[in-house]
Write a protein that holds these residues in place. Structure first.
Motif, mmCIF file in Angstrom:
data_model
loop_
_atom_site.group_PDB
_atom_site.id
_atom_site.type_symbol
_atom_site.label_atom_id
_atom_site.label_comp_id
_atom_site.label_asym_id
_atom_site.label_seq_id
_atom_site.Cartn_x
_atom_site.Cartn_y
_atom_site.Cartn_z
ATOM 1 N N LEU A 1 0.995 -1.321 0.065
ATOM 2 C CA LEU A 1 0.144 0.064 0.011
ATOM 3 C C LEU A 1 0.905 1.284 -0.076
ATOM 4 O O LEU A 1 1.707 1.317 0.664
ATOM 5 C CB LEU A 1 -0.909 -0.118 1.130
ATOM 6 C CG LEU A 1 -1.789 1.208 1.596
ATOM 7 C CD1 LEU A 1 -2.880 1.302 0.290
ATOM 8 C CD2 LEU A 1 -2.186 1.057 2.755
ATOM 9 N N VAL A 2 0.651 2.063 -0.829
ATOM 10 C CA VAL A 2 1.128 3.300 -0.861
ATOM 11 C C VAL A 2 0.502 4.454 -0.145
ATOM 12 O O VAL A 2 0.853 5.121 0.619
ATOM 13 C CB VAL A 2 1.459 3.909 -2.475
ATOM 14 C CG1 VAL A 2 2.060 5.339 -2.493
ATOM 15 C CG2 VAL A 2 2.525 2.778 -3.150
ATOM 16 N N ALA A 3 -0.776 4.581 -0.679
ATOM 17 C CA ALA A 3 -1.864 5.675 0.063
ATOM 18 C C ALA A 3 -3.099 5.168 -0.241
ATOM 19 O O ALA A 3 -3.532 4.494 -1.161
ATOM 20 C CB ALA A 3 -1.305 6.890 -0.690
ATOM 21 N N ALA A 4 -4.026 5.613 0.674
ATOM 22 C CA ALA A 4 -5.371 5.312 0.347
ATOM 23 C C ALA A 4 -6.322 6.458 0.841
ATOM 24 O O ALA A 4 -5.823 7.393 1.768
ATOM 25 C CB ALA A 4 -5.858 3.941 1.171
ATOM 26 N N ILE A 5 -7.581 6.578 0.361
ATOM 27 C CA ILE A 5 -8.353 7.583 0.826
ATOM 28 C C ILE A 5 -9.729 6.921 0.954
ATOM 29 O O ILE A 5 -10.377 6.329 0.181
ATOM 30 C CB ILE A 5 -8.414 8.987 0.129
ATOM 31 C CG1 ILE A 5 -9.318 9.927 0.411
ATOM 32 C CG2 ILE A 5 -8.885 8.306 -1.542
ATOM 33 C CD1 ILE A 5 -9.039 11.206 -0.249
ATOM 34 N N THR A 6 -10.559 7.300 1.976
ATOM 35 C CA THR A 6 -11.727 6.780 2.232
ATOM 36 C C THR A 6 -12.862 7.721 1.628
ATOM 37 O O THR A 6 -12.631 8.654 1.092
ATOM 38 C CB THR A 6 -12.182 6.568 3.820
ATOM 39 O OG1 THR A 6 -12.299 8.000 4.101
ATOM 40 C CG2 THR A 6 -11.171 5.806 4.395
ATOM 41 N N SER A 7 -13.941 6.959 1.411
ATOM 42 C CA SER A 7 -15.115 7.942 0.966
ATOM 43 C C SER A 7 -15.602 9.153 1.716
ATOM 44 O O SER A 7 -15.742 10.105 1.031
ATOM 45 C CB SER A 7 -16.384 7.001 0.811
ATOM 46 O OG SER A 7 -16.840 6.674 2.000
ATOM 47 N N GLY A 8 -14.955 9.155 2.780
ATOM 48 C CA GLY A 8 -15.184 10.248 3.721
ATOM 49 C C GLY A 8 -13.931 11.473 3.691
ATOM 50 O O GLY A 8 -14.138 12.527 4.257
ATOM 51 N N GLY A 9 -13.128 10.895 3.043
ATOM 52 C CA GLY A 9 -11.883 11.856 2.677
ATOM 53 C C GLY A 9 -10.621 11.535 3.649
ATOM 54 O O GLY A 9 -9.638 12.281 3.423
#
Length: 119
Positions: free
Chosen positions: A47-55
């Motif tokens: 994993l490098v980076a992730a963003i949720t639906s909430g930001g």
């Protein structure tokens, strides 16, 4: 079903920048989070980076302060801005979207885009 198409990879010198884009289509509303993973020869995908639906965002320690993940909901697109690139960042970068629940997560993947950082 979710379809993901990445773009923006290429060859860059160390210290340079690139921006990756990932356009999602299909069951967009079912997506919980999107992210970027990478895999280099002989190594596991990470994993490098992730963003949720909430930001909410999270980053691998190795890219904190250099990479920024963002999303444009109007364009169904997630971006990865990569600055101060290092040769160790060389890898195939994959866009990921996950749906479902904690007990039954479903992952979708793009085909990947190659990032090569020369020293």
């Amino acid at each position: 079903q979710v379809q993901l198409v990445e773009s923006g990879g290429g060859l860059v010198q160390a210290g340079g920048s690139l921006r990756l884009s990932c356009v999602a289509s299909g069951s967009i509303l079912s997506i919980n989070a999107m992210g970027w993973y990478r895999q280099s020869p002989g190594k596991q995908r990470e994993l490098v980076a992730a963003i949720t639906s909430g930001g909410r965002t999270n980053y691998a320690d190795s890219v904190k302060g250099r990479f920024t993940i963002s999303r444009d909901n109007a364009k169904d697109t997630v971006y990865l801005q990569m600055n101060s690139l290092k040769p160790d960042d060389t890898a195939v970068y994959y866009c990921n979207a996950n749906t479902g629940s904690l007990l039954k997560r479903v992952d979708y993947w793009g085909k990947g885009t190659l990032v090569t950082v020369s020293s």
